[in-house]
Design a protein around this motif. Structure first.
Motif, PDB file in Angstrom:
ATOM      1  N   MET A   1     -17.454 100.075 -19.620  1.00 43.69           N
ATOM      2  CA  MET A   1     -17.919 100.855 -20.745  1.00 43.69           C
ATOM      3  C   MET A   1     -18.419 102.218 -20.272  1.00 43.69           C
ATOM      4  SD  MET A   1     -17.524  99.241 -23.496  1.00 43.69           S
ATOM      5  CE  MET A   1     -17.300  97.659 -24.191  1.00 43.69           C
ATOM      6  N   HIS A   3     -20.843 105.418 -21.334  1.00 48.65           N
ATOM      7  CA  HIS A   3     -21.929 105.847 -22.208  1.00 48.65           C
ATOM      8  C   HIS A   3     -22.036 107.362 -22.114  1.00 48.65           C
ATOM      9  CE1 HIS A   3     -23.128 101.716 -22.797  1.00 48.65           C
ATOM     10  NE2 HIS A   3     -22.983 101.540 -21.487  1.00 48.65           N
ATOM     11  N   THR A   8     -20.967 104.722 -27.018  1.00 52.79           N
ATOM     12  CA  THR A   8     -20.305 103.885 -26.035  1.00 52.79           C
ATOM     13  C   THR A   8     -18.804 103.920 -26.283  1.00 52.79           C
ATOM     14  OG1 THR A   8     -22.236 102.438 -25.937  1.00 52.79           O
ATOM     15  CG2 THR A   8     -20.168 101.550 -25.087  1.00 52.79           C
ATOM     16  N   TYR A   9     -18.057 104.147 -25.217  1.00 51.95           N
ATOM     17  CA  TYR A   9     -16.604 104.227 -25.283  1.00 51.95           C
ATOM     18  C   TYR A   9     -16.007 103.186 -24.353  1.00 51.95           C
ATOM     19  CZ  TYR A   9     -17.814 108.762 -27.255  1.00 51.95           C
ATOM     20  OH  TYR A   9     -18.352 109.761 -28.020  1.00 51.95           O
ATOM     21  N   ILE A  10     -14.790 102.755 -24.673  1.00 53.18           N
ATOM     22  CA  ILE A  10     -14.174 101.728 -23.842  1.00 53.18           C
ATOM     23  C   ILE A  10     -13.328 102.305 -22.713  1.00 53.18           C
ATOM     24  CG2 ILE A  10     -14.213  99.936 -25.607  1.00 53.18           C
ATOM     25  CD1 ILE A  10     -11.255 100.542 -26.138  1.00 53.18           C
ATOM     26  N   CYS A  11     -12.868 103.575 -22.869  1.00 47.55           N
ATOM     27  CA  CYS A  11     -12.053 104.192 -21.837  1.00 47.55           C
ATOM     28  C   CYS A  11     -11.956 105.696 -22.109  1.00 47.55           C
ATOM     29  CB  CYS A  11     -10.659 103.563 -21.802  1.00 47.55           C
ATOM     30  SG  CYS A  11      -9.678 103.896 -23.277  1.00 47.55           S
ATOM     31  N   ASP A  14     -10.455 106.676 -25.454  1.00 54.23           N
ATOM     32  CA  ASP A  14     -11.418 106.516 -26.553  1.00 54.23           C
ATOM     33  C   ASP A  14     -12.310 107.749 -26.667  1.00 54.23           C
ATOM     34  OD1 ASP A  14     -12.774 105.232 -28.644  1.00 54.23           O
ATOM     35  OD2 ASP A  14     -14.060 104.083 -27.284  1.00 54.23           O
TER      36      ASP A  14
END
Length: 121
Positions: A1, A3, A8-11, A14
């Motif tokens: 994850m 931040h 919060t982003y997954i990649c 994103d």
């Protein structure tokens, strides 16, 4: 994850999509890439279907995210010009790729946008 900025982003994709997501942002950015500087009304006139509220909101978000900049041309009447920031310009390969892909797809389906683009303005 990942931040970043209280989100919060997954990649990395994103993260990028969070800046250009939605129907209008990428069109606004691409339009500014193609024409460099445009007024609010010029942007609005080239995006049929966008409401005043939506355009104003999208421009504010793009400015907040440092993808575009705004120059005040006059206070009375209030006139501004929008243009890509350095960050917005750095996305140029994305605008060009998406445009070329769309042109290729249209040609594959019997529509020659490049030849007939005057019909779409």
């Amino acid at each position: 994850m990942i931040h970043l900025n209280d989100k919060t982003y997954i990649c990395p994709i994103d993260v990028t999509l969070s800046f250009i997501s939605g129907k209008w942002k990428l069109l606004i950015l691409s339009h500014l890439h193609q024409f460099s500087r445009k007024s609010y009304s010029e942007i609005r006139d080239n995006l049929p279907g966008i409401s005043e509220k939506m355009l104003s909101q999208q421009l504010k978000e793009l400015e907040r995210d440092n993808l575009i900049e705004k120059e005040v041309l006059s206070l009375k009447p209030y006139r501004v010009a929008y243009f890509l920031s350095k960050e917005g310009e750095s996305l140029a390969p994305l605008y060009e790729f998406i445009s070329q892909w769309g042109i290729h797809y249209l040609k594959k389906n019997g529509i020659d946008y490049v030849k007939d683009q005057h019909l779409y303005k």
